[in-house]
Design a protein around this motif. Sequence first.
Motif, mmCIF file in Angstrom:
data_model
loop_
_atom_site.group_PDB
_atom_site.id
_atom_site.type_symbol
_atom_site.label_atom_id
_atom_site.label_comp_id
_atom_site.label_asym_id
_atom_site.label_seq_id
_atom_site.Cartn_x
_atom_site.Cartn_y
_atom_site.Cartn_z
ATOM 1 N N SER A 73 0.852 -1.194 0.000
ATOM 2 C CA SER A 73 0.000 0.000 0.000
ATOM 3 C C SER A 73 0.886 1.241 0.000
ATOM 4 O O SER A 73 1.145 1.843 1.035
ATOM 5 C CB SER A 73 -1.011 0.001 1.143
ATOM 6 O OG SER A 73 -0.377 -0.058 2.378
ATOM 7 N N LYS A 118 -0.067 7.666 -0.957
ATOM 8 C CA LYS A 118 -0.854 8.355 -1.995
ATOM 9 C C LYS A 118 -0.311 9.767 -2.149
ATOM 10 O O LYS A 118 -0.120 10.464 -1.160
ATOM 11 C CB LYS A 118 -2.319 8.390 -1.600
ATOM 12 C CG LYS A 118 -2.948 7.019 -1.477
ATOM 13 C CD LYS A 118 -4.401 7.140 -1.003
ATOM 14 C CE LYS A 118 -4.841 5.917 -0.249
ATOM 15 N NZ LYS A 118 -4.337 5.881 1.147
ATOM 16 N N SER A 151 -0.732 13.573 -3.829
ATOM 17 C CA SER A 151 -1.669 14.494 -4.478
ATOM 18 C C SER A 151 -1.005 15.851 -4.691
ATOM 19 O O SER A 151 -0.001 16.179 -4.050
ATOM 20 C CB SER A 151 -2.947 14.623 -3.645
ATOM 21 O OG SER A 151 -2.620 14.949 -2.322
ATOM 22 N N THR A 178 1.439 7.794 -11.796
ATOM 23 C CA THR A 178 2.145 7.355 -10.600
ATOM 24 C C THR A 178 2.732 5.972 -10.837
ATOM 25 O O THR A 178 2.063 5.103 -11.405
ATOM 26 C CB THR A 178 1.187 7.321 -9.388
ATOM 27 O OG1 THR A 178 0.596 8.613 -9.255
ATOM 28 C CG2 THR A 178 1.918 6.982 -8.100
ATOM 29 N N THR A 181 5.320 2.838 -8.934
ATOM 30 C CA THR A 181 6.025 2.349 -7.746
ATOM 31 C C THR A 181 6.978 1.256 -8.194
ATOM 32 O O THR A 181 6.561 0.323 -8.881
ATOM 33 C CB THR A 181 5.031 1.769 -6.712
ATOM 34 O OG1 THR A 181 4.202 2.832 -6.246
ATOM 35 C CG2 THR A 181 5.758 1.165 -5.516
ATOM 36 N N THR A 197 8.112 5.519 -4.944
ATOM 37 C CA THR A 197 6.856 5.887 -5.597
ATOM 38 C C THR A 197 7.004 7.296 -6.152
ATOM 39 O O THR A 197 7.407 8.210 -5.436
ATOM 40 C CB THR A 197 5.680 5.802 -4.602
ATOM 41 O OG1 THR A 197 5.522 4.432 -4.215
ATOM 42 C CG2 THR A 197 4.385 6.297 -5.219
ATOM 43 N N SER A 216 5.163 10.349 -8.482
ATOM 44 C CA SER A 216 4.003 10.907 -9.163
ATOM 45 C C SER A 216 4.509 12.019 -10.079
ATOM 46 O O SER A 216 5.316 12.855 -9.667
ATOM 47 C CB SER A 216 3.010 11.477 -8.149
ATOM 48 O OG SER A 216 1.998 12.203 -8.829
ATOM 49 N N VAL A 248 1.936 13.946 0.392
ATOM 50 C CA VAL A 248 2.074 12.494 0.434
ATOM 51 C C VAL A 248 1.313 11.983 1.644
ATOM 52 O O VAL A 248 1.563 12.404 2.769
ATOM 53 C CB VAL A 248 3.561 12.084 0.540
ATOM 54 C CG1 VAL A 248 3.691 10.576 0.450
ATOM 55 C CG2 VAL A 248 4.376 12.762 -0.549
ATOM 56 N N ASN A 249 0.393 11.102 1.367
ATOM 57 C CA ASN A 249 -0.429 10.512 2.423
ATOM 58 C C ASN A 249 0.059 9.079 2.648
ATOM 59 O O ASN A 249 -0.181 8.201 1.848
ATOM 60 C CB ASN A 249 -1.894 10.553 1.953
ATOM 61 C CG ASN A 249 -2.847 9.997 2.977
ATOM 62 O OD1 ASN A 249 -2.449 9.269 3.879
ATOM 63 N ND2 ASN A 249 -4.127 10.311 2.820
ATOM 64 N N THR A 303 1.148 12.449 7.011
ATOM 65 C CA THR A 303 1.324 13.066 5.698
ATOM 66 C C THR A 303 2.597 13.905 5.699
ATOM 67 O O THR A 303 3.094 14.306 6.743
ATOM 68 C CB THR A 303 0.141 13.979 5.305
ATOM 69 O OG1 THR A 303 0.041 15.012 6.271
ATOM 70 C CG2 THR A 303 -1.163 13.226 5.199
#
Length: 231
Positions: free
Chosen positions: A167, A170, A172, A181, A183, A191, A193, A212-213, A219
């Motif tokens: 996982s 994320k 944004s 994106t 990985t 990772t 983006s 980044v979450n 974050t």
Amino acid sequence: MMDLKLWLSILIVCEMAESMGPGQNWLISVPPVISVLESSCVVIPCMYDYPKKGHLWKKRPGYWRRGDDIVASNNPKFKVTQEFKGRSKITGIIERSICTWQLNDVRVTDAGPFYLTIEIPRFTSYTFSKDTVALNVFQVPEPPVMTIEVSNKVTATCKVTHVCPTSPPKISWSHPGITTTTTKLTKAWLTTSTLTFTPEEADFNKPLNCTVNFSDKKTAEGSVLLVKKST
Ligand SMILES: *[C@@H]1O[C@H](CO)[C@@H](O)[C@H](O)[C@H]1NC(C)=O
Ligand SMILES: *[C@@H]1O[C@H](CO)[C@@H](O)[C@H](O)[C@H]1NC(C)=O
């Protein structure tokens, strides 16, 4: 530094897989230390070999321990201690010599050291007590690494390394645009983006941010200034 260690150990795992041949000894390849963000997950890569002596034991219970506590197990006979129940899983196939395990929702108290025990029914059990894995659990995520290129279009990238490929964080952006994106495994997991958009006059001299979450609780933010290219 931790990233390098992880990377090296992954290389060693790959080399071991190629050169081990028929097993003569008990061998294991695991990273000695992995840095992981609190509340995130960590996948601990692991391979082992055992002296085969012409036998291939089909059923091979294996479990990861911290002292006498079992923290991950592939067999209900070996019960995981309450503290780790529901958070950890052996994701490797022990019978195929892959002892990789995953720990979710990492806590500061999950430092280890952890080590693997393999049971070969009616024959022996072996504990890799010298080759332990420790987790260096940190609480504040590093800000992402950003790049920006401005021509007719803006192309910005935002990169984070992590140890949780199942996982990934994320990412944004503060500005709309087309994002892609990826990985992949480089030094640890990376990772990236990438954001592209055609800038308007009003976009210049303003920060472009990437958030980044990592998990519900953590974050990190990066920021670059969008500067017009002088012609
Ligand atoms: C972007 O980051 C800068 C610097 O941290 C901050 O001042 C600004 O409010 C942020 N903008 C947005 C849209 O999040
Ligand atoms: C991060 O993502 C999760 C899952 O989508 C969400 O529940 C959470 O609120 C987000 N956290 C922040 C701080 O944005």
